[in-house]
Design a protein around this motif. Structure first.
Motif, PDB file in Angstrom:
ATOM      1  N   GLU B  52       4.610   8.412  -4.464  1.00 22.28           N
ATOM      2  CA  GLU B  52       3.739   7.372  -3.920  1.00 22.28           C
ATOM      3  C   GLU B  52       4.377   6.769  -2.677  1.00 22.28           C
ATOM      4  O   GLU B  52       5.543   6.422  -2.663  1.00 22.28           O
ATOM      5  CB  GLU B  52       3.527   6.304  -4.984  1.00 22.28           C
ATOM      6  N   ARG B  68      -2.033   8.728   0.626  1.00 14.89           N
ATOM      7  CA  ARG B  68      -1.680   8.568  -0.791  1.00 14.89           C
ATOM      8  C   ARG B  68      -1.965   7.116  -1.112  1.00 14.89           C
ATOM      9  O   ARG B  68      -1.150   6.228  -0.889  1.00 14.89           O
ATOM     10  CB  ARG B  68      -0.204   8.910  -1.026  1.00 14.89           C
ATOM     11  N   LEU B  69      -3.150   6.872  -1.641  1.00 11.58           N
ATOM     12  CA  LEU B  69      -3.653   5.521  -1.834  1.00 11.58           C
ATOM     13  C   LEU B  69      -2.848   4.771  -2.899  1.00 11.58           C
ATOM     14  O   LEU B  69      -2.612   3.562  -2.795  1.00 11.58           O
ATOM     15  CB  LEU B  69      -5.127   5.586  -2.213  1.00 11.58           C
ATOM     16  N   ASN B  70      -2.462   5.467  -3.932  1.00  9.36           N
ATOM     17  CA  ASN B  70      -1.652   4.929  -5.024  1.00  9.36           C
ATOM     18  C   ASN B  70      -1.106   6.134  -5.779  1.00  9.36           C
ATOM     19  O   ASN B  70      -1.264   7.274  -5.317  1.00  9.36           O
ATOM     20  CB  ASN B  70      -2.485   4.015  -5.930  1.00  9.36           C
ATOM     21  N   LYS B  71      -0.511   5.933  -6.934  1.00 11.53           N
ATOM     22  CA  LYS B  71       0.071   7.071  -7.627  1.00 11.53           C
ATOM     23  C   LYS B  71      -0.996   8.064  -8.066  1.00 11.53           C
ATOM     24  O   LYS B  71      -0.748   9.254  -8.163  1.00 11.53           O
ATOM     25  CB  LYS B  71       0.894   6.598  -8.827  1.00 11.53           C
ATOM     26  N   ARG B  72      -2.189   7.613  -8.346  1.00 16.73           N
ATOM     27  CA  ARG B  72      -3.247   8.465  -8.879  1.00 16.73           C
ATOM     28  C   ARG B  72      -4.004   9.240  -7.813  1.00 16.73           C
ATOM     29  O   ARG B  72      -4.478  10.338  -8.070  1.00 16.73           O
ATOM     30  CB  ARG B  72      -4.270   7.618  -9.643  1.00 16.73           C
TER      31      ARG B  72
END
Lengths: 113, 112
Positions: B52, B68-72
């Protein structure tokens, strides 16, 4: 440059006719060799990881083996449902990004009844 | 079911249009990847995110950007689509360096 070559490009087998698919590779420090199955219109599905020469893995009618230069995917008594494209990929060690895989172009397997 | 979800599944764009391909994984994986698959070419890496907050170029990054907006979530953007970007795009994720990727089902993009 790291390279992965798969052969043959296409293979047609009669049901029950055993054969092998080949994956030869040239990489700087192999960390792992991966086999995937891909059905038409779908994403690749993970089958096996091999880490060192001499290692073998089995799953149903499939058996993967690894030497220092190549890997074989042996298919014993295949069935029509084994028809798919089989992809080989390697993960290099020295000078490569952690986790990155280099893929071969695949072998398209057709098993007819 | 746990896995990698890609949207949309199909898209047709006109040359010069822009779009974003979405990818989300619910396996708490650290690393995410975008590949394109063309007949006779195999899977080629466009961009990846090792964790992330980080992104890096792969083999064929020209014409693409990622977030990569967040981990998901890991999105791929085409700012000005070209016919050469007609392809099937796959997103993948992995927990660590020694495990097999989990792939999404792909986005089939046609640029006319």
């Amino acid at each position: 440059e790291d390279q992965v070559t798969q052969s043959p490009e296409a293979l047609r087998l009669q049901e029950g006719e055993s054969s092998s698919l080949n994956c030869s590779y040239t990489v700087s420090g192999l960390r792992g060799l991966f086999w995937y199955r891909q059905d038409p219109g779908k994403g690749p599905e993970f089958l096996f990881t091999l880490y060192s020469a001499g290692e073998e893995k089995e799953k149903e009618r499939l058996k993967a083996t690894l030497t220092k230069k190549e890997s074989f995917l042996h298919i014993t008594a295949p069935k029509p449902e084994d028809s798919a494209t089989y992809l080989c990929a390697v993960q290099a060690g020295r000078g490569s990004t952690l986790g990155r895989l280099y893929f071969g172009r695949g072998t398209q397997l057709t098993v007819w009844p | 079911n746990a896995g990698v979800t890609q949207t949309p599944k199909f898209q047709v764009l006109k040359t010069g249009q822009s779009m974003t391909l979405q990818c989300a994984q619910d396996m708490n994986h650290n690393s995410m990847y975008w590949y394109r698959q063309d007949p006779g070419m195999g899977l080629r890496l466009i961009y990846y995110s090792a964790s992330e907050g980080t992104t890096d170029k792969g083999e064929v990054p020209n014409g693409y950007n990622v977030s990569r907006l967040n981990k998901r979530e890991f999105s791929l953007r085409l700012e000005s689509a070209a016919p050469s970007q007609t392809s099937v795009y796959f997103c993948a994720s992995v927990q660590g360096g020694y495990y097999g990727y989990t792939f999404g089902s792909g986005t089939r993009l046609t640029v006319v």
